[in-house]
Structure formats: C-alpha cells, structure tokens
Design a protein around this motif. Structure first.
Motif, mmCIF file in Angstrom:
data_model
loop_
_atom_site.group_PDB
_atom_site.id
_atom_site.type_symbol
_atom_site.label_atom_id
_atom_site.label_comp_id
_atom_site.label_asym_id
_atom_site.label_seq_id
_atom_site.Cartn_x
_atom_site.Cartn_y
_atom_site.Cartn_z
ATOM 1 N N ALA A 216 0.948 -1.198 0.213
ATOM 2 C CA ALA A 216 0.072 0.082 0.014
ATOM 3 C C ALA A 216 0.781 1.155 0.037
ATOM 4 C CB ALA A 216 -0.826 0.053 1.316
ATOM 5 N N VAL A 217 0.302 2.242 -0.781
ATOM 6 C CA VAL A 217 0.743 3.486 -0.560
ATOM 7 C C VAL A 217 0.013 4.606 0.007
ATOM 8 C CG1 VAL A 217 0.317 4.109 -2.902
ATOM 9 C CG2 VAL A 217 1.765 5.269 -2.187
ATOM 10 N N GLY A 218 0.742 5.389 0.764
ATOM 11 C CA GLY A 218 -0.247 6.412 1.289
ATOM 12 C C GLY A 218 0.049 7.907 1.114
ATOM 13 N N ILE A 219 -0.689 8.680 0.972
ATOM 14 C CA ILE A 219 -0.512 10.214 0.776
ATOM 15 C C ILE A 219 -1.339 11.133 1.707
ATOM 16 C CG2 ILE A 219 -0.751 12.215 -0.952
ATOM 17 C CD1 ILE A 219 -0.679 10.135 -3.256
ATOM 18 N N ILE A 220 -0.513 11.846 2.604
ATOM 19 C CA ILE A 220 -1.038 12.436 3.609
ATOM 20 C C ILE A 220 -0.309 13.866 3.893
ATOM 21 C CG2 ILE A 220 0.116 11.330 5.547
ATOM 22 C CD1 ILE A 220 -2.600 11.690 7.135
ATOM 23 N N PRO A 221 -1.033 15.086 3.915
ATOM 24 C CA PRO A 221 -2.438 15.132 3.675
ATOM 25 C C PRO A 221 -2.699 14.938 2.117
ATOM 26 C CG PRO A 221 -1.677 16.858 4.892
ATOM 27 C CD PRO A 221 -0.266 16.239 4.536
ATOM 28 N N LEU A 222 -3.603 14.533 1.580
ATOM 29 C CA LEU A 222 -4.294 14.812 0.255
ATOM 30 C C LEU A 222 -4.848 15.972 0.113
ATOM 31 C CD1 LEU A 222 -4.710 13.545 -2.620
ATOM 32 C CD2 LEU A 222 -6.720 12.720 -1.873
ATOM 33 N N TYR A 223 -4.105 17.112 -0.283
ATOM 34 C CA TYR A 223 -5.105 18.460 -0.230
ATOM 35 C C TYR A 223 -5.861 18.790 -1.282
ATOM 36 C CZ TYR A 223 -0.852 20.077 2.853
ATOM 37 O OH TYR A 223 -0.126 20.217 3.865
ATOM 38 N N LEU A 224 -6.962 18.913 -0.776
ATOM 39 C CA LEU A 224 -8.119 19.229 -1.508
ATOM 40 C C LEU A 224 -8.961 20.568 -1.292
ATOM 41 C CD1 LEU A 224 -9.939 15.466 -1.405
ATOM 42 C CD2 LEU A 224 -8.635 16.536 -3.369
ATOM 43 N N CYS A 305 -4.885 17.625 8.431
ATOM 44 C CA CYS A 305 -4.839 16.473 7.710
ATOM 45 C C CYS A 305 -6.117 15.765 7.168
ATOM 46 C CB CYS A 305 -3.977 15.252 8.194
ATOM 47 S SG CYS A 305 -3.943 15.051 9.864
ATOM 48 N N ASN A 306 -7.025 16.335 6.685
ATOM 49 C CA ASN A 306 -8.474 15.859 6.555
ATOM 50 C C ASN A 306 -8.854 14.478 5.729
ATOM 51 O OD1 ASN A 306 -9.996 18.320 7.861
ATOM 52 N ND2 ASN A 306 -8.839 19.273 6.385
ATOM 53 N N PHE A 307 -7.644 14.526 4.851
ATOM 54 C CA PHE A 307 -7.814 13.441 3.630
ATOM 55 C C PHE A 307 -6.668 12.651 3.609
ATOM 56 C CE2 PHE A 307 -10.861 16.964 2.444
ATOM 57 C CZ PHE A 307 -11.847 16.116 2.336
ATOM 58 N N LEU A 308 -6.754 11.502 3.604
ATOM 59 C CA LEU A 308 -5.580 10.464 3.399
ATOM 60 C C LEU A 308 -5.841 9.505 2.031
ATOM 61 C CD1 LEU A 308 -3.180 8.491 4.141
ATOM 62 C CD2 LEU A 308 -4.563 7.396 5.766
ATOM 63 N N PHE A 309 -5.055 9.561 1.126
ATOM 64 C CA PHE A 309 -5.256 8.676 -0.086
ATOM 65 C C PHE A 309 -4.507 7.387 0.493
ATOM 66 C CE2 PHE A 309 -3.773 6.884 -3.836
ATOM 67 C CZ PHE A 309 -4.958 6.275 -4.695
ATOM 68 N N ILE A 310 -5.282 6.326 0.006
ATOM 69 C CA ILE A 310 -4.358 4.701 0.235
ATOM 70 C C ILE A 310 -4.546 4.260 -1.211
ATOM 71 C CG2 ILE A 310 -4.305 2.776 1.389
ATOM 72 C CD1 ILE A 310 -4.983 4.024 3.902
ATOM 73 N N GLY A 311 -3.635 3.774 -1.705
ATOM 74 C CA GLY A 311 -3.565 2.980 -3.056
ATOM 75 C C GLY A 311 -3.021 1.658 -2.504
ATOM 76 N N THR A 312 -3.845 0.392 -2.780
ATOM 77 C CA THR A 312 -3.569 -0.820 -2.234
ATOM 78 C C THR A 312 -3.303 -1.565 -3.668
ATOM 79 O OG1 THR A 312 -4.947 -0.732 -0.241
ATOM 80 C CG2 THR A 312 -4.152 -2.875 -1.032
ATOM 81 N N LYS A 313 -2.277 -2.454 -3.709
ATOM 82 C CA LYS A 313 -1.973 -3.159 -5.023
ATOM 83 C C LYS A 313 -2.601 -4.564 -4.643
ATOM 84 C CE LYS A 313 1.857 -4.559 -7.853
ATOM 85 N NZ LYS A 313 3.251 -4.727 -8.208
ATOM 86 N N HIS A 314 -3.261 -5.025 -5.713
ATOM 87 C CA HIS A 314 -3.943 -6.423 -5.839
ATOM 88 C C HIS A 314 -3.258 -7.301 -6.498
ATOM 89 C CE1 HIS A 314 -7.446 -5.124 -3.322
ATOM 90 N NE2 HIS A 314 -7.035 -3.896 -3.906
#
Length: 314
Positions: A216-224, A305-314
């Motif tokens: 998994a990869v995480g991006i924090i904060p994801l600025y929106l 840090c209202n938003f955290l993006f997580i990408g998970t590899k399947h």
C-alpha cells in the motif's frame, strides 16, 4: 601602522566586500522578481492562496470539507469516514518520542506533523513483517525510528546522492530505478502537493510498480479544495515552474517561499489521478471527520490532514 591595526583594517575591508556582494545578490534577485512581486501586491483576494486554502483556519471550513467529501463520493471515488481516537494517538506519541522531539519546534503545526505519521503507521498497518519507503523524506527521522523497531525502512529524496546508499535512496519519486516489488508499504508526508507537471501521475504509476502484492501507498495530507489551484510564491523565479493549464494559479501569501503547491478539486483529482490509477492499484480516500475535536484538545494547534489517500496493490 601596527600589525594589529593593519590586520583589523584588512579584515574589515574583507567583511565589507562579502556584505556588499550579498546585498547585490539579494537586490538583483528582488529586481528580477519585481514584476511578479508588484502583481502579487496588487492582486485581488481571488488570486491569493488564502482565499481557497482550507488549512490556515480549519475550524471555519468544516462545511466546505464535508461538501468536498460528498463530491468525491458522487464522482464514484470510495471514501471512508473515520474519527481519530485522541487516547490512541497519545499512546502512539509515547511510543514514538523521537517524532515529538523532531517536530516540537514547529509551533502551531507540531501536532499536525506528528499526527500525519501516526495515521500513516495506523492505516497502512506498518508492522515488523513490512518494508517501508518514506518518499520525499528530506530530514525526517521516521525511517531511523522504524528501523530501530525492526521494520526494514528506507527514505527516498532527490537531495540524497543518487542510488541506494544504506537506508537513503537518491532518486526521482516517479522513476526510482528500484526493482519491481521492492517495498511493501510507502508514504509521503506533506510532499505530494509539490510534485510539478506530470510528476504526481508518474509517482502513482511508479508506486504500483515497486510495491509488492497487497502492498500500500499513502499520501497525507491529500490536499483538496473546491477549486483546483496551484500556489506559488511571488519571491520565486517562475520560468521553470510547470503550471497545469486547468488549474488556477494563485500567489502564496504566507512566509514560505515555495515555488509550487497543488491543491486538487474533487473533479481534478478524479481526472488526473483516480481515473488513471494502474489496474492493479485500488484507491480510496479516508476523510477524518473530527479534526475540530483534536484542535479543541490541542489548544493553539492547526490540524488539517483531513484526507488520506491509500492505494492498495492487488
């Protein structure tokens, strides 16, 4: 003339020469940036970052943040709402005192920086069975702390000597030159917004390549924001900066002389990133809905840090 007097006069002349050179250098820099500095000072509030930025006074923007979350859902982006447990965060801080010591000098954002690392640790489920990569790590101690806890960890940054040198990896986040499936977890802390041009897209593709299956990869904060903006300091040279034509260019009106900071709208994030995720990478966003509670608990702290993006590899 005595020898001491002679040395003092020569030294004073030498120091004056250095000062004059530095003054000339700074004056030339100001003069070269003068048109954009004037534009900044004459610009309306709609051309300033603070007009859109939700991080400066977060308590005023709770409705806007919830509206952004709802827009993400309407676009078909998976969003999970989470509340941060203050007691759990406090226990984590006791376990990671080095993080507290590192960021203790940051005034009203020291809690924010600690919280970003806590959320990475929790929601990426970092464990001793993992290998971790801290991307755009600069001087962060996170990797050293994790290695002491028997979690094999590396940090990557353009500032490091090129290649793999111990735990330091010098290279581009969008083209790391690392082997396929090199790492099981990776994260960026307050860095992704600085990736100019297509670097944000290239990083996601590279993350999928170097992640192990189920990694998994995480991006924090994801600025929106509600509006897609790219902020730049009027005191930075603009010629080499890669602005997106779809984004509104705004001037930074804070003390940071940063050339580039991208804040996505839900629509631009969907178009630029979510719709272009590699097939093997499944993305979701976590919206933390109780940051106002944390700011009431940690008086005088800005927590955004209202938003955290997580990408998970399947």
């Amino acid at each position: 003339m005595g020898i001491k007097s002679f040395i003092k006069r020569r030294f004073a002349s030498y120091i004056k020469g250095i000062v004059d050179i530095e003054v000339d250098r700074k004056m030339n820099k100001v003069l070269s940036n003068l048109p954009q500095i004037l534009d900044f000072h004459q610009s309306p509030k709609e051309n300033r970052q603070s007009f859109y930025d939700l991080t400066k006074e977060p308590l005023k923007h709770q409705d806007a943040l919830r509206s952004i979350m709802q827009s993400l859902v309407k676009l078909g982006i998976p969003v999970e709402e989470e509340s941060i447990n203050v007691a759990e965060f406090e226990e984590w801080l006791k376990e990671f005192p080095e993080i507290v010591a590192k960021y203790n000098h940051l005034g009203d954002v020291k809690t924010e920086k600690c919280l970003e690392h806590f959320l990475t640790y929790k929601y990426l489920h970092i464990a001793t069975t993992d290998s971790f990569l801290d991307v755009a790590a600069a001087g962060s101690p996170f990797v050293d702390i994790l290695n002491k806890k028997n979690i094999k960890s590396y940090r990557l940054d353009l500032a490091y000597p090129k290649g793999l040198n111990g735990v330091n990896i010098g290279g581009d986040a969008g083209d790391t030159l690392l082997p396929d499936q090199f790492i099981s977890t990776m994260a960026l802390h307050c860095a992704y917004e600085c990736f100019q041009g297509d670097a944000d897209i290239l990083f996601i593709k590279e993350a999928e390549r170097i992640l192990k299956r189920k990694g998994a990869v995480g991006i924090i904060p994801l600025y929106l924001n509600s509006v897609y903006t790219i902020a730049t300091s009027p005191y930075c040279q603009q010629s080499g900066i890669k602005f997106d034509s779809e984004a509104k260019k705004v001037w930074r009106d804070d003390q940071y002389q940063e050339p580039f900071s991208r804040h996505y709208s839900p629509e631009s994030f969907n178009q630029r990133i979510y719709q272009k995720l590699p097939t093997a990478l499944k993305g979701r966003i976590i919206y933390f809905n109780n940051l106002s509670q944390l700011m009431n608990h940690y008086t005088g702290q800005r927590i955004y840090c209202n938003f955290l993006f997580i990408g998970t590899k399947h």
